[in-house]
Design an enzyme around this catalytic site. Structure first.
Site, PDB file in Angstrom:
ATOM      1  N   LYS A   1       0.811  -1.221   0.000  1.00  0.00           N
ATOM      2  CA  LYS A   1       0.000   0.000   0.000  1.00  0.00           C
ATOM      3  C   LYS A   1       0.845   1.272   0.000  1.00  0.00           C
ATOM      4  O   LYS A   1       0.437   2.291  -0.547  1.00  0.00           O
ATOM      5  CB  LYS A   1      -0.965   0.001   1.189  1.00  0.00           C
TER       6      LYS A   1
ATOM      7  N   GLU B   1      -2.991   6.794   8.268  1.00  0.00           N
ATOM      8  CA  GLU B   1      -3.772   7.611   7.333  1.00  0.00           C
ATOM      9  C   GLU B   1      -4.801   8.410   8.108  1.00  0.00           C
ATOM     10  O   GLU B   1      -5.318   7.952   9.122  1.00  0.00           O
ATOM     11  CB  GLU B   1      -4.549   6.709   6.360  1.00  0.00           C
TER      12      GLU B   1
ATOM     13  N   ARG C   1      -6.321  -8.252  -9.206  1.00  0.00           N
ATOM     14  CA  ARG C   1      -6.997  -9.532  -9.497  1.00  0.00           C
ATOM     15  C   ARG C   1      -8.419  -9.259  -9.949  1.00  0.00           C
ATOM     16  O   ARG C   1      -8.866  -8.118  -9.961  1.00  0.00           O
ATOM     17  CB  ARG C   1      -7.051 -10.370  -8.220  1.00  0.00           C
TER      18      ARG C   1
END
Ligand code: ADP
Ligand code: ADP
Ligand code: MG
Length: 495
Positions: free
Chosen positions: A116, A200, A292
């Site tokens: 990430k 975050e 995916r």
């Protein structure tokens, strides 16, 4: 050209992939654990191989064993589905080295998407806005505390390797942060064997809106519109819909262009998903790429008319995209409900065991991707997703009412399911208005509403049962009378 595909997965997604392969005349190889020997994917594939014990680590995650089956079965390609090995870049790279066509992005690109932090850095470079937070990994709790106090609570702690709602925590003060740091670390280590944390800003009343990315091996890229996945529990999606009620054509095009840039920034090939949070002020912030096929891909298939597994196979074969952005048109409205085997009232705890009987809904524009059949078992070893119920409509309300009818028709004996909750949500004014946010369930007290609905249903059902019993007994009374009037015949017959 791909002629034989091994599907390194189980459940509904294995069946989904097999279905398209069959249509295209491609042979399929299924793999299965001890737990899955009588699963549908085993029966429907051209060939099936046992790969180990029930626990995922000993079967569906066993790279050596799966590789061995690919080589011995003569499969020339592998489809990883979602979960399991689908985002394991080492595995994708091993396949590449063995000349096995991995239907998905390259190992290198996957590596970048799977982290990430690195992925956010690549996005910043490509001028794709990301959620404000720590500029890099935080090395310890002290640094996390400092950043949290700088950007202000609440903040979100995330393991850069997290996924499926695991390895993330909202914290609102220093104490919670200390605690959260520990849990996120241990969850991530137990899931993937490693952990590295970022902080975050926690965005309140936010929507989860994601875009379908699509890029071929020649660098042609498009987006196939958005999906709104704001209805979640524990940061995991429950209900998805497309289009999003807050994305107009101008926004779709504008964010869509960012998505194309995002796919280029990580040299993404094949289908993938770029996830964003949309703040209440309308700003979009990138959160991550899922490298995916996404669980909720069927709703995008319904509004685009495309078969995503075929598209994946064509891209893996090196074919150029058969369309340009301007050729793609969004048609109608689609909704997906993830039918989970779980008990809403036990904090969504899994509910597993035999399913002696099941009725799968159908009808115009109703699609149900499922591994269920009467007599199957919902295993405690795997994900709680039993079925994906999707409906399409020319209008949002047509799709919504079709979903309600389908939910009513869906009968699954033996396990608790999320179906009752979905009926409550789909009937709520907030859902009808499109007033969605990732805290929708809590914000609008949906579990309490469900309790009320179930009470009402119980009363209605018992009243209906009494009424039906009366009709029944009248009916039988008249039959008995009829029979007794012709008692001589009866006697005769009996003799
Ligand atoms: P995962 O890898 O588990 O899917 P994500 O980063 O995609 O993790 O986040 C999952 C969900 O958590 C999002 O859909 C959203 O509901 C919530 N979430 C993640 N980051 C934030 C944030 N910064 N602020 C508010 N909610 C967030
Ligand atoms: P995400 O939650 O990561 O944003 P998705 O909504 O597409 O993305 O869900 C992926 C999740 O599906 C995984 O996190 C996992 O919990 C679940 N999953 C993994 N493997 C399987 C499987 N074989 N069958 C059903 N569900 C699975
Ligand atoms: Mg996610």
């Amino acid at each position: 050209m791909i002629e034989k595909v091994l599907i390194a997965n189980r459940g509904e997604i294995a069946l989904r992939v097999i279905r398209t392969c069959k249509r295209l005349g491609i042979k399929t190889v299924a793999v299965y654990s001890d737990e899955d020997y009588d699963s549908l994917h085993v029966k429907q594939a051209t060939e099936a191989y046992h790969i180990g014990e029930a626990s995922p680590a000993k079967s569906y995650l066993n790279q050596e064993k799966i590789l061995e089956v690919i080589l011995s079965s003569g499969a020339d390609a592998i489809h990883p589905g979602y979960g399991f090995l689908s985002e394991n870049s080492d595995f994708a790279t091993t396949c590449e080295k063995n000349n096995i066509n991995f239907i998905g992005p390259s190992g290198k690109s996957m590596d970048l998407c799977g982290d990430k932090m690195q992925c956010k850095a690549a996005m910043l470079k490509a001028k794709v806005p990301t959620v404000p937070g720590s500029p890099g990994l935080v090395k310890d709790v002290e640094e996390a505390l400092k950043i949290a106090n700088d950007i202000d609570y609440p903040v979100m702690l995330k393991s850069v390797y997290g996924g499926g709602g695991r390895g993330i925590r909202i914290v609102t003060n220093d104490n919670e942060l200390r605690e959260g740091f520990e849990t996120v670390t241990s969850e991530s280590i137990s899931a993937v064997g490693k952990s590295a944390i970022i902080v975050e800003k926690f965005l309140e009343k936010t929507r989860h809106i994601e875009y379908q990315m699509c890029r071929d091996k020649h660098g042609n890229a498009v987006h196939i519109f958005e999906r709104e996945c704001s209805i979640q529990r524990r940061n995991q999606k429950l209900i998805e819909q497309t289009p999003s009620p807050v994305v107009d054509q101008e926004t779709r095009d504008r964010v869509g262009e960012l998505v194309v840039k995002a796919s280029e920034a990580v040299d993404y090939t094949n289908l993938g998903t770029a996830e964003f949070l949309r703040a209440d002020n309308g700003e979009f912030y990138f959160i991550e790429i899922n490298a995916r096929l996404q669980v909720e891909h069927p709703i995008s298939e319904m509004v685009s008319g495309l078969d995503f597994v075929k598209l994946q196979i064509d891209i893996a074969n090196g074919e150029p995209l058969p369309f340009k952005q301007k050729d793609l048109k969004m048609n109608g409205y689609a909704i997906e409900c993830r039918i989970n085997a779980e008990d809403t009232f036990l904090d969504f705890a899994p509910s597993t065991g035999p399913v002696p009987d099941v009725t799968i809904p159908s009808g115009p524009s109703v699609r149900c991707d499922t591994y269920l059949y009467p007599g199957c078992t919902v295993s405690p070893f795997y994900d709680s997703l039993m079925a994906k119920l999707c409906t399409w409509g020319q209008t949002f309300d047509e799709s919504r009412t079709r979903m309600l009818t389908a939910l009513n028709d869906f009968y699954i004996q033996g396990v608790e399911t999320s179906i009752p909750l979905y009926k409550t949500i789909l009937n709520s004014e907030e859902y009808k208005k499109g007033d969605l946010s990732t805290d929708f369930l809590k914000r609008y007290g949906m579990i309490d509403k469900l309790t009320e609905d179930l009470k009402k249903e119980k009363v209605e059902k018992s009243e209906a049962a009494i009424a039906a019993a009366i009709v029944h007994s009248e009916f039988f009374k008249s039959r008995i009378q009829k029979n007794s009037s012709s008692s001589s015949n009866w006697k005769y017959k009996l003799d």
